[in-house]
Design an enzyme around this catalytic site. Sequence first.
Site, PDB file in Angstrom:
ATOM      1  N   LEU A  11      26.022  52.921  11.635  1.00 55.01           N
ATOM      2  CA  LEU A  11      26.327  53.255  10.251  1.00 55.01           C
ATOM      3  C   LEU A  11      25.125  53.942   9.592  1.00 55.01           C
ATOM      4  CD1 LEU A  11      28.179  53.013   7.742  1.00 55.01           C
ATOM      5  CD2 LEU A  11      27.335  50.692   7.425  1.00 55.01           C
ATOM      6  N   GLU A  36      21.993  56.023   8.390  1.00 52.14           N
ATOM      7  CA  GLU A  36      21.488  57.379   8.640  1.00 52.14           C
ATOM      8  C   GLU A  36      20.187  57.561   7.869  1.00 52.14           C
ATOM      9  OE1 GLU A  36      24.542  60.192   7.572  1.00 52.14           O
ATOM     10  OE2 GLU A  36      25.952  59.369   9.064  1.00 52.14           O
ATOM     11  N   GLY A  46      29.454  39.768  10.904  1.00 51.73           N
ATOM     12  CA  GLY A  46      28.079  40.076  11.291  1.00 51.73           C
ATOM     13  C   GLY A  46      27.071  39.293  10.477  1.00 51.73           C
ATOM     14  N   GLN A  76      -0.956  14.589   3.856  1.00 57.47           N
ATOM     15  CA  GLN A  76       0.225  14.665   2.991  1.00 57.47           C
ATOM     16  C   GLN A  76       0.618  16.110   2.672  1.00 57.47           C
ATOM     17  OE1 GLN A  76       0.088  12.994  -1.003  1.00 57.47           O
ATOM     18  NE2 GLN A  76       1.983  11.891  -0.566  1.00 57.47           N
ATOM     19  N   GLU A 116      21.870  44.510   8.236  1.00 59.86           N
ATOM     20  CA  GLU A 116      23.232  44.141   7.817  1.00 59.86           C
ATOM     21  C   GLU A 116      23.293  43.915   6.303  1.00 59.86           C
ATOM     22  OE1 GLU A 116      25.766  42.010  10.350  1.00 59.86           O
ATOM     23  OE2 GLU A 116      24.766  42.706  12.173  1.00 59.86           O
TER      24      GLU A 116
HETATM   25  C1  LIG Z   1      15.635  46.192  13.534  1.00 61.35           C
HETATM   26  C2  LIG Z   1      16.740  46.875  12.780  1.00 61.35           C
HETATM   27  C3  LIG Z   1      18.010  46.928  13.321  1.00 61.35           C
HETATM   28  C4  LIG Z   1      19.037  47.568  12.637  1.00 61.35           C
HETATM   29  N1  LIG Z   1      20.284  47.676  13.227  1.00 61.35           N
HETATM   30  C5  LIG Z   1      21.234  48.444  12.652  1.00 61.35           C
HETATM   31  C6  LIG Z   1      22.489  48.700  13.312  1.00 61.35           C
HETATM   32  O1  LIG Z   1      22.748  48.188  14.424  1.00 61.35           O
HETATM   33  N2  LIG Z   1      23.372  49.538  12.719  1.00 61.35           N
HETATM   34  C7  LIG Z   1      23.133  50.113  11.520  1.00 61.35           C
HETATM   35  O2  LIG Z   1      23.983  50.866  11.047  1.00 61.35           O
HETATM   36  N3  LIG Z   1      21.964  49.884  10.845  1.00 61.35           N
HETATM   37  C8  LIG Z   1      21.010  49.078  11.391  1.00 61.35           C
HETATM   38  N4  LIG Z   1      19.819  48.856  10.746  1.00 61.35           N
HETATM   39  C9  LIG Z   1      19.592  49.495   9.458  1.00 61.35           C
HETATM   40  C10 LIG Z   1      19.628  48.504   8.290  1.00 61.35           C
HETATM   41  O3  LIG Z   1      20.935  48.030   8.099  1.00 61.35           O
HETATM   42  C11 LIG Z   1      19.047  49.235   7.071  1.00 61.35           C
HETATM   43  O4  LIG Z   1      17.645  49.350   7.306  1.00 61.35           O
HETATM   44  C12 LIG Z   1      19.328  48.504   5.772  1.00 61.35           C
HETATM   45  O5  LIG Z   1      20.708  48.537   5.469  1.00 61.35           O
HETATM   46  C13 LIG Z   1      18.534  49.103   4.595  1.00 61.35           C
HETATM   47  O6  LIG Z   1      18.632  50.492   4.562  1.00 61.35           O
HETATM   48  P1  LIG Z   1      17.295  51.400   4.478  1.00 61.35           P
HETATM   49  O7  LIG Z   1      16.381  50.930   5.535  1.00 61.35           O
HETATM   50  O8  LIG Z   1      17.707  52.808   4.479  1.00 61.35           O
HETATM   51  O9  LIG Z   1      16.637  51.000   3.088  1.00 61.35           O
HETATM   52  P2  LIG Z   1      17.030  51.595   1.635  1.00 61.35           P
HETATM   53  O10 LIG Z   1      18.499  51.582   1.450  1.00 61.35           O
HETATM   54  O11 LIG Z   1      16.293  52.868   1.434  1.00 61.35           O
HETATM   55  O12 LIG Z   1      16.414  50.482   0.682  1.00 61.35           O
HETATM   56  C14 LIG Z   1      15.010  50.360   0.432  1.00 61.35           C
HETATM   57  C15 LIG Z   1      14.793  49.248  -0.588  1.00 61.35           C
HETATM   58  O13 LIG Z   1      15.485  49.566  -1.810  1.00 61.35           O
HETATM   59  C16 LIG Z   1      16.372  48.521  -2.153  1.00 61.35           C
HETATM   60  N5  LIG Z   1      17.580  49.072  -2.770  1.00 61.35           N
HETATM   61  C17 LIG Z   1      18.347  50.091  -2.336  1.00 61.35           C
HETATM   62  N6  LIG Z   1      19.351  50.302  -3.166  1.00 61.35           N
HETATM   63  C18 LIG Z   1      19.258  49.379  -4.149  1.00 61.35           C
HETATM   64  C19 LIG Z   1      20.027  49.067  -5.300  1.00 61.35           C
HETATM   65  N7  LIG Z   1      21.149  49.722  -5.617  1.00 61.35           N
HETATM   66  N8  LIG Z   1      19.619  48.055  -6.095  1.00 61.35           N
HETATM   67  C20 LIG Z   1      18.500  47.347  -5.788  1.00 61.35           C
HETATM   68  N9  LIG Z   1      17.732  47.588  -4.705  1.00 61.35           N
HETATM   69  C21 LIG Z   1      18.115  48.591  -3.894  1.00 61.35           C
HETATM   70  C22 LIG Z   1      16.701  47.827  -0.824  1.00 61.35           C
HETATM   71  O14 LIG Z   1      17.151  46.495  -1.003  1.00 61.35           O
HETATM   72  C23 LIG Z   1      15.357  47.903  -0.137  1.00 61.35           C
HETATM   73  O15 LIG Z   1      14.530  46.861  -0.570  1.00 61.35           O
HETATM   74  C24 LIG Z   1      18.793  48.160  11.390  1.00 61.35           C
HETATM   75  C25 LIG Z   1      17.505  48.074  10.817  1.00 61.35           C
HETATM   76  C26 LIG Z   1      16.490  47.455  11.496  1.00 61.35           C
HETATM   77  C27 LIG Z   1      15.119  47.413  10.882  1.00 61.35           C
END
Ligand SMILES: Cc1cc2nc3c(=O)[nH]c(=O)nc-3n(C[C@H](O)[C@H](O)[C@H](O)COP(=O)(O)OP(=O)(O)OC[C@H]3O[C@@H](n4cnc5c(N)ncnc54)[C@H](O)[C@@H]3O)c2cc1C
Length: 379
Positions: free
Chosen positions: A125, A127, A242, A279, A363
């Site tokens: 999912l 990107e 998940g 403690q 997730e």
């Molecule tokens: C080890 C690992 C395995 C993974 N496996 C998968 C997988 O199998 N499949 C897959 O599709 N993805 C996978 N991911 C991706 C993961 O799901 C994403 O990293 C995650 O959803 C966050 O997206 P991003 O990293 O782009 O962060 P961003 O979306 O850029 O977010 C950055 C920060 O901003 C905050 N933020 C963003 N929008 C908002 C909002 N509206 N309000 C408040 N805060 C916000 C977020 O909480 C975060 O703290 C994986 C990631 C890792 C590190």
Amino acid sequence: MDSGLSEKHRVVRRSVRRFCDAELRSVAREIDQEARFPWEVAEKMGRLGYFGIQAPREMGGADLDALSYAIVIEEISSVCAGLGLCVTVHNSVAVYPILAFGSEDQKRKWVPPLARGEKIGAFCLTEPNAGSDAAGIESTAVRDGQTYLVNANKVFVTNGGIADTCLMFVRTNPGAGRREISVVVAERGMPGFVAGDLEDLCGMRANPVSSIRLYDCRIPADNLLGQEGQGLRIGLAALDTGRMGIAAQSTGISQAALDETLRYARQRRQFGVPLERHQAVQMMMADMATLVDASRLMTYRAAAFRDMGRTFSQASAMAKLYASEASCRVTDMAVQIHGGYGYSKSYPVERYYRDARVTRIYEGTSEVHRMVIARGLIG
Ligand SMILES: Cc1cc2nc3c(=O)[nH]c(=O)nc-3n(C[C@H](O)[C@H](O)[C@H](O)COP(=O)(O)OP(=O)(O)OC[C@H]3O[C@@H](n4cnc5c(N)ncnc54)[C@H](O)[C@@H]3O)c2cc1C
């Protein structure tokens, strides 16, 4: 503490624990340091049904319930969270959506090799420009006769380096609204399928997380899962299961950190007595045990709701949020009680501390979970 499990679930726990003690514990440290996927263990797990925990027996699965699934993930993750990640993602966001949304032909084709662990699944999912904002994906699948021409750029794919059957979230109707997303199944070996280099991760290092790119990849139209435009629905349904799996994983990491800490605090002496007699250390251990217990109860509640056929999105989101944040606090206290040794790779709590950190990110981050839970509250 007695978890109140039935004999059936105790048997599940005993058997997976026995397997992990015999086959996984001795390599857990080494595969973390070498960032190596333990095929030798995964192959045996496949024969025991761990890759098809809830898949029907006639499709090669173990046909167990959601509570058993949570127990299996918890136990594997308490020994090696990276392999636990592989198993939970494979079962919950790869096999489950095929079972729930696939046609009979699709299930017969994809589920048996996945359930036996002969093939590994992935959920693609995220990107570069779409993480928390999943509806912002830019990958496309353009229908051309009996195929889709797919161009996709997926990052941070759990199991990416070894996955054979990949659920790709794409836009099948690029001009339509943001939510017009579909799922097509890409298979390793298709022309244009490229798995990128492995991510050099802080924790979960036994998992081959990588990017997966599809360049002008022709995917049969028969590989569309569900209907065009059903992608977000499929994704959200998969994530309900998940997230329960990540809650179980977090609980397993926390339990391992607590167990190691109790052992260490008994054996390490300072000021003439074992650490456990101080403690301030006892207070931390009490907090750790309470966090572990609450994480487990919330995880099992989500699983029990699923087994009863009740709506479990909210319970699953709450369990994931709570257990992931708890695992960061528990592993932090474990490092603290180990003092300088907790910061050394000679002791396993350092690995638990690194592994726990990502459970608050994948997730759905903790912030996204709070948004989901709040939405559930206000309707
Ligand atoms: C080890 C690992 C395995 C993974 N496996 C998968 C997988 O199998 N499949 C897959 O599709 N993805 C996978 N991911 C991706 C993961 O799901 C994403 O990293 C995650 O959803 C966050 O997206 P991003 O990293 O782009 O962060 P961003 O979306 O850029 O977010 C950055 C920060 O901003 C905050 N933020 C963003 N929008 C908002 C909002 N509206 N309000 C408040 N805060 C916000 C977020 O909480 C975060 O703290 C994986 C990631 C890792 C590190």
